[in-house]
Write a protein that holds these residues in place. Sequence first.
Motif, PDB file in Angstrom:
ATOM      1  N   TRP A  61       0.837  -1.198   0.000  1.00 20.24           N
ATOM      2  CA  TRP A  61       0.000   0.000   0.000  1.00 20.24           C
ATOM      3  C   TRP A  61       0.876   1.254   0.000  1.00 20.24           C
ATOM      4  O   TRP A  61       0.599   2.220  -0.712  1.00 20.24           O
ATOM      5  CB  TRP A  61      -0.926  -0.021   1.218  1.00 20.24           C
ATOM      6  N   GLU A  64       2.060   1.934  -3.396  1.00 25.10           N
ATOM      7  CA  GLU A  64       0.998   2.538  -4.210  1.00 25.10           C
ATOM      8  C   GLU A  64       0.889   4.040  -3.927  1.00 25.10           C
ATOM      9  O   GLU A  64       0.679   4.834  -4.847  1.00 25.10           O
ATOM     10  CB  GLU A  64      -0.342   1.861  -3.929  1.00 25.10           C
ATOM     11  N   GLU A  67       3.748   5.715  -5.638  1.00 25.45           N
ATOM     12  CA  GLU A  67       3.511   5.738  -7.086  1.00 25.45           C
ATOM     13  C   GLU A  67       2.523   6.843  -7.453  1.00 25.45           C
ATOM     14  O   GLU A  67       2.715   7.555  -8.435  1.00 25.45           O
ATOM     15  CB  GLU A  67       2.980   4.377  -7.540  1.00 25.45           C
ATOM     16  N   ARG A  68       1.498   7.018  -6.634  1.00 31.53           N
ATOM     17  CA  ARG A  68       0.511   8.074  -6.892  1.00 31.53           C
ATOM     18  C   ARG A  68       1.159   9.453  -6.814  1.00 31.53           C
ATOM     19  O   ARG A  68       0.933  10.311  -7.663  1.00 31.53           O
ATOM     20  CB  ARG A  68      -0.633   7.963  -5.888  1.00 31.53           C
TER      21      ARG A  68
END
Length: 105
Positions: A61, A64, A67-68
Motif C-alpha cells: 500500500w 501505491e 507511485e501516486r
Amino acid sequence: MSAALEVPADLTGAMEEPEVRALLADLDGKIISMVLRRVELARYDQSLRRLSGMPVSELAWENEVLERYGDELGRKGVDIGRAVLALSRLRTEHRPARQGPPEPE
C-alpha cells in the motif's frame, strides 16, 4: 508532470507580489493542516492494524501511495510522499497519536 503545477495564463501579471505571497501562505497553512490530518488518520489505522495482530505498515500500500505521488508530481513527488509516510509512522515524535478514532471534519 501535472499541468496543475503550471501558472495559469489568467494569473500572469494579474497580482502583485504581496497578494501572491498571501495566497501562498494560505495554501501552505492548508497543506500543513492536511498533512497533520493524514498523519492522525494513518497513525489511527496503524494502531488498529497492530491491535488486530497485523503488521503496522503494509509495504504494498505504501508503494501505491508513492507511485501516486510520483504520477501526479513527478520524481520529486516521490520524495514528498516518502516524507509524508515518514511523518505518519507511529514512532515519529512530531505529535503524539490521539487516543480513539480521529474526529470527522
